[in-house]
Design a protein around this motif. Structure first.
Motif, mmCIF file in Angstrom:
data_model
loop_
_atom_site.group_PDB
_atom_site.id
_atom_site.type_symbol
_atom_site.label_atom_id
_atom_site.label_comp_id
_atom_site.label_asym_id
_atom_site.label_seq_id
_atom_site.Cartn_x
_atom_site.Cartn_y
_atom_site.Cartn_z
ATOM 1 N N GLU A 109 0.892 -1.181 0.156
ATOM 2 C CA GLU A 109 0.011 -0.048 -0.008
ATOM 3 C C GLU A 109 1.071 1.200 0.061
ATOM 4 O OE1 GLU A 109 -3.183 0.170 -0.746
ATOM 5 O OE2 GLU A 109 -2.917 -2.106 -0.774
ATOM 6 N N CYS A 162 -8.897 0.587 -3.235
ATOM 7 C CA CYS A 162 -7.781 0.935 -2.403
ATOM 8 C C CYS A 162 -7.415 2.256 -2.702
ATOM 9 C CB CYS A 162 -6.821 0.036 -2.250
ATOM 10 S SG CYS A 162 -7.035 -1.417 -1.063
ATOM 11 N N CYS A 163 -7.398 2.694 -4.100
ATOM 12 C CA CYS A 163 -6.952 3.964 -4.560
ATOM 13 C C CYS A 163 -8.171 4.773 -4.272
ATOM 14 C CB CYS A 163 -6.930 4.102 -6.062
ATOM 15 S SG CYS A 163 -5.408 3.314 -6.482
ATOM 16 N N ARG A 171 0.057 2.653 -3.451
ATOM 17 C CA ARG A 171 -0.825 3.704 -3.460
ATOM 18 C C ARG A 171 -0.320 5.121 -2.860
ATOM 19 N NH1 ARG A 171 -3.520 -0.121 -5.321
ATOM 20 N NH2 ARG A 171 -3.276 -1.589 -3.564
#
Length: 316
Positions: free
Chosen positions: A172, A244-245, A176
């Motif tokens: 992440e 998740c974005c 991200r």
């Protein structure tokens, strides 16, 4: 801090940097001899769908020494990617604002707090599987839940540390925090950041095809299985990346996507048909729980995901 007339990076530069981040992260596990896998070169004819047994001189991904080397590798790669973001920001920083560089870099990377509500969205989606665990009495502190088996052995083993802590956190941060930071510097639209950047995350899992091919015998059937499983994995990791974005952009924090990643790794893929087959008398209630989770997720995703002051999702 930065010029508002033109973006700091071009979209092409953002593409190249995101590709570089993926290359550094995935490549790190192949740079160390201890982190690389080793398979025998002979073909093994196996019944379709059956993996072969491990041979003595082979190195598989779940071997403790391989896991340890890979955890060190991806942690180092993550730090390198964050450092690259820091350098990119430094190159575009005005001399009179250099003192703001570090806090702004942390903010771009998502090292900030979020509200509690974004953390609840993923568990809401998993209402069905959680209800099944409740029926099975395997939720924490229920009758068939055991602290030693379900916490110590599962989460504190070397495999657990990889699956539930190091992998979600480092992935992440890189896919991200770092990737979306450079796309934001390139003034990419939210749609591009949500639906384009996760493709890099999906592509970063393609290398698993190598392991699948070898573990299933190095035959044409094994190659077919590797290709199909890789396509499926690319698809669901990309879809998960979209989610998740969105969480990252709406909250401006790594906490919600990291928590979602950890939670999904713990829960695994939902299997409603299997669960209903195991408890046919509970078919209606299990179906209702799954439906509740899906409707609740769709209904609450937008209002629950936003955190005031998000760098990436400024409210007009």
């Amino acid at each position: 801090m930065y010029s508002e007339t033109r973006p700091l990076l071009s979209i092409t530069s953002a593409h190249l940097l995101s590709g570089l981040f993926a290359f550094i992260y995935v490549g790190s596990i192949y740079t160390s001899k201890n982190a690389r896998l080793r398979f025998s070169k002979g073909k093994v004819n196996l019944p379709e769908g059956q993996a072969r047994l491990k041979m003595q001189n082979e190195r598989w991904r779940d071997d403790p020494d391989v896991i340890k080397a890979r955890l060190l590798a991806v942690t180092s790669a993550t730090l390198i990617c964050c450092f690259i973001v820091f350098i990119v920001m430094k190159n575009f920083n005005r001399d009179d604002e250099i003192h703001n560089l570090t806090p702004n870099a942390w903010r771009y990377l998502g090292f900030t707090w979020s509200n509690a509500l974004p953390l609840l969205i993923t568990p809401l989606l998993f209402s069905g599987p959680l209800y099944v665990q409740f029926l099975q009495k395997t939720l924490p502190f229920q009758k068939d839940w055991d602290f030693t088996d379900d916490v110590v052995f599962r989460f504190l083993s070397i495999v657990g540390l990889r699956n539930y802590f190091v992998a979600p956190i480092t992935e992440e941060i890189v896919f991200r925090g770092c990737v979306l930071a450079v796309y934001h510097m390139a003034d990419a639209s939210r749609m591009k950041m949500i639906f384009l950047s996760p493709l890099v995350f999906g592509a970063a899992h393609i290398h698993h095809a190598f392991e699948t091919y070898h573990r299933y015998g190095r035959t044409a059937t094994a190659a077919k299985r590797a290709i199909i499983s890789t396509i499926i994995q690319f698809a669901y990791t990309s879809i998960f990346g979209f989610y998740c974005c969105y969480l990252f952009l709406r909250s401006g924090s790594l906490l919600p996507p990291v928590a979602a990643h950890m939670f999904c790794n713990v829960m695994g893929l939902p299997q409603p048909n299997y669960e209903i087959s195991m408890m046919p008398d509970r078919k209606l209630s299990i179906s209702a729980a799954y439906l509740f989770g899906i409707i609740g997720f769709v209904w609450m995703l937008k209002p629950w995901s936003y955190t005031d002051g998000s760098l990436y999702w400024q409210q007009n």
